[in-house]
Motif scaffolding. Structure first.
Motif, PDB file in Angstrom:
ATOM      1  N   LYS A 244       1.944  -1.499  -8.902  1.00 56.27           N
ATOM      2  CA  LYS A 244       2.416  -2.835  -8.525  1.00 56.27           C
ATOM      3  C   LYS A 244       2.728  -2.893  -7.037  1.00 56.27           C
ATOM      4  O   LYS A 244       2.438  -3.888  -6.378  1.00 56.27           O
ATOM      5  CB  LYS A 244       3.648  -3.219  -9.333  1.00 56.27           C
ATOM      6  CG  LYS A 244       3.333  -3.554 -10.777  1.00 56.27           C
ATOM      7  CD  LYS A 244       4.572  -3.883 -11.571  1.00 56.27           C
ATOM      8  CE  LYS A 244       4.237  -4.163 -13.029  1.00 56.27           C
ATOM      9  NZ  LYS A 244       5.434  -4.422 -13.825  1.00 56.27           N
ATOM     10  N   ARG A 245       3.313  -1.842  -6.513  1.00 58.71           N
ATOM     11  CA  ARG A 245       3.636  -1.792  -5.084  1.00 58.71           C
ATOM     12  C   ARG A 245       2.352  -1.863  -4.249  1.00 58.71           C
ATOM     13  O   ARG A 245       2.285  -2.580  -3.260  1.00 58.71           O
ATOM     14  CB  ARG A 245       4.416  -0.528  -4.765  1.00 58.71           C
ATOM     15  CG  ARG A 245       4.860  -0.457  -3.307  1.00 58.71           C
ATOM     16  CD  ARG A 245       5.754   0.717  -3.047  1.00 58.71           C
ATOM     17  NE  ARG A 245       7.045   0.454  -3.659  1.00 58.71           N
ATOM     18  CZ  ARG A 245       7.835   1.378  -4.186  1.00 58.71           C
ATOM     19  NH1 ARG A 245       7.469   2.639  -4.153  1.00 58.71           N
ATOM     20  NH2 ARG A 245       8.986   1.073  -4.716  1.00 58.71           N
TER      21      ARG A 245
ATOM     22  N   LEU B 106      -0.516  -3.185  -5.190  1.00 57.54           N
ATOM     23  CA  LEU B 106      -1.040  -4.546  -5.321  1.00 57.54           C
ATOM     24  C   LEU B 106      -0.272  -5.519  -4.433  1.00 57.54           C
ATOM     25  O   LEU B 106      -0.866  -6.392  -3.783  1.00 57.54           O
ATOM     26  CB  LEU B 106      -0.977  -5.008  -6.778  1.00 57.54           C
ATOM     27  CG  LEU B 106      -1.992  -4.394  -7.731  1.00 57.54           C
ATOM     28  CD1 LEU B 106      -1.720  -4.830  -9.167  1.00 57.54           C
ATOM     29  CD2 LEU B 106      -3.400  -4.769  -7.323  1.00 57.54           C
ATOM     30  N   MET B 107       1.047  -5.361  -4.392  1.00 52.04           N
ATOM     31  CA  MET B 107       1.863  -6.241  -3.547  1.00 52.04           C
ATOM     32  C   MET B 107       1.513  -6.051  -2.075  1.00 52.04           C
ATOM     33  O   MET B 107       1.433  -7.020  -1.314  1.00 52.04           O
ATOM     34  CB  MET B 107       3.353  -5.979  -3.788  1.00 52.04           C
ATOM     35  CG  MET B 107       3.853  -6.567  -5.089  1.00 52.04           C
ATOM     36  SD  MET B 107       5.591  -6.211  -5.439  1.00 52.04           S
ATOM     37  CE  MET B 107       6.394  -6.814  -3.994  1.00 52.04           C
ATOM     38  N   GLU B 108       1.297  -4.799  -1.660  1.00 54.25           N
ATOM     39  CA  GLU B 108       0.918  -4.539  -0.264  1.00 54.25           C
ATOM     40  C   GLU B 108      -0.434  -5.151   0.047  1.00 54.25           C
ATOM     41  O   GLU B 108      -0.630  -5.733   1.116  1.00 54.25           O
ATOM     42  CB  GLU B 108       0.913  -3.037   0.003  1.00 54.25           C
ATOM     43  CG  GLU B 108       2.306  -2.423   0.060  1.00 54.25           C
ATOM     44  CD  GLU B 108       2.288  -0.912   0.222  1.00 54.25           C
ATOM     45  OE1 GLU B 108       1.199  -0.332   0.386  1.00 54.25           O
ATOM     46  OE2 GLU B 108       3.379  -0.321   0.170  1.00 54.25           O
ATOM     47  N   GLU B 109      -1.372  -5.049  -0.896  1.00 50.67           N
ATOM     48  CA  GLU B 109      -2.687  -5.648  -0.689  1.00 50.67           C
ATOM     49  C   GLU B 109      -2.567  -7.169  -0.584  1.00 50.67           C
ATOM     50  O   GLU B 109      -3.188  -7.788   0.281  1.00 50.67           O
ATOM     51  CB  GLU B 109      -3.631  -5.272  -1.837  1.00 50.67           C
ATOM     52  CG  GLU B 109      -4.079  -3.824  -1.808  1.00 50.67           C
ATOM     53  CD  GLU B 109      -4.891  -3.439  -3.034  1.00 50.67           C
ATOM     54  OE1 GLU B 109      -5.049  -4.273  -3.967  1.00 50.67           O
ATOM     55  OE2 GLU B 109      -5.377  -2.295  -3.074  1.00 50.67           O
ATOM     56  N   LYS B 110      -1.751  -7.752  -1.452  1.00 47.73           N
ATOM     57  CA  LYS B 110      -1.556  -9.205  -1.404  1.00 47.73           C
ATOM     58  C   LYS B 110      -0.877  -9.603  -0.101  1.00 47.73           C
ATOM     59  O   LYS B 110      -1.237 -10.614   0.500  1.00 47.73           O
ATOM     60  CB  LYS B 110      -0.726  -9.681  -2.599  1.00 47.73           C
ATOM     61  CG  LYS B 110      -1.502  -9.682  -3.895  1.00 47.73           C
ATOM     62  CD  LYS B 110      -0.672 -10.165  -5.049  1.00 47.73           C
ATOM     63  CE  LYS B 110      -1.460 -10.140  -6.346  1.00 47.73           C
ATOM     64  NZ  LYS B 110      -0.670 -10.607  -7.488  1.00 47.73           N
ATOM     65  N   ARG B 111       0.102  -8.822   0.346  1.00 47.00           N
ATOM     66  CA  ARG B 111       0.789  -9.119   1.604  1.00 47.00           C
ATOM     67  C   ARG B 111      -0.192  -9.051   2.768  1.00 47.00           C
ATOM     68  O   ARG B 111      -0.188  -9.922   3.650  1.00 47.00           O
ATOM     69  CB  ARG B 111       1.937  -8.141   1.820  1.00 47.00           C
ATOM     70  CG  ARG B 111       2.778  -8.485   3.049  1.00 47.00           C
ATOM     71  CD  ARG B 111       3.903  -7.516   3.284  1.00 47.00           C
ATOM     72  NE  ARG B 111       3.343  -6.212   3.577  1.00 47.00           N
ATOM     73  CZ  ARG B 111       3.835  -5.071   3.134  1.00 47.00           C
ATOM     74  NH1 ARG B 111       4.901  -5.060   2.378  1.00 47.00           N
ATOM     75  NH2 ARG B 111       3.265  -3.923   3.449  1.00 47.00           N
ATOM     76  N   ASP B 112      -1.081  -8.052   2.748  1.00 48.73           N
ATOM     77  CA  ASP B 112      -2.089  -7.947   3.800  1.00 48.73           C
ATOM     78  C   ASP B 112      -3.043  -9.142   3.763  1.00 48.73           C
ATOM     79  O   ASP B 112      -3.410  -9.688   4.809  1.00 48.73           O
ATOM     80  CB  ASP B 112      -2.877  -6.638   3.660  1.00 48.73           C
ATOM     81  CG  ASP B 112      -2.037  -5.406   3.978  1.00 48.73           C
ATOM     82  OD1 ASP B 112      -0.957  -5.570   4.585  1.00 48.73           O
ATOM     83  OD2 ASP B 112      -2.461  -4.294   3.617  1.00 48.73           O
TER      84      ASP B 112
END
Length: 140
Positions: A55-56, A58-64
């Motif tokens: 999840k972390r 995925l969140m970093e990818e979404k933030r990028d």
């Protein structure tokens, strides 16, 4: 102390050993069950940790992705602002041209130009000279 030759000693010893063996088997079973429960708990904890890590990521990818999209949006906004400025400048230039074209200017040299037209019968030169006169008056 009891004598080894006492027949009850062997039976008591055997009974004591069986009692110890039974306690040992019970304790071994309890420890095995506890180990299994701990193993299951550990497995669940590891699974939760892996899920959290995924999840972390995925969140970093979404933030990028969001950051990149915001950058693109800001760039497009800047381009839009530039286009608005260019449009405003073009409208101003168009208004100035419209004023020049729609003005009811009277050419002072119109009679002289008409006389030359009658003499030479050269319409294209006449129109060129009229344009020059309008431009000359508009610049002053």
């Amino acid at each position: 102390m009891a004598s080894i030759q006492d027949p009850d000693v062997v039976d008591r010893f055997r009974a004591a050993m069986e009692k110890i063996q039974n306690k040992l088997q019970v304790r071994t079973t309890e420890l095995t069950e506890s180990a299994l429960e701990l193993s299951k708990s550990h497995k669940q904890l590891l699974k939760s940790a892996v899920d959290l890590a995924q999840k972390r990521v995925l969140m970093e990818e979404k933030r990028d992705t969001i950051s990149q999209s915001l950058g693109e949006l800001e760039q497009k906004q800047s381009q839009m602002d530039d286009l608005r400025l260019k449009i405003a400048k073009l409208r101003e230039e168009q208004a100035v041209r419209r004023d020049l074209m729609s003005s009811d200017q009277v050419l002072e040299s119109l009679e002289a130009l008409e006389k030359t037209l009658r003499e030479t019968n050269d319409l294209s030169a006449f129109l060129a000279n009229i344009r020059k006169e309008f431009v000359a008056q508009a610049c002053f």
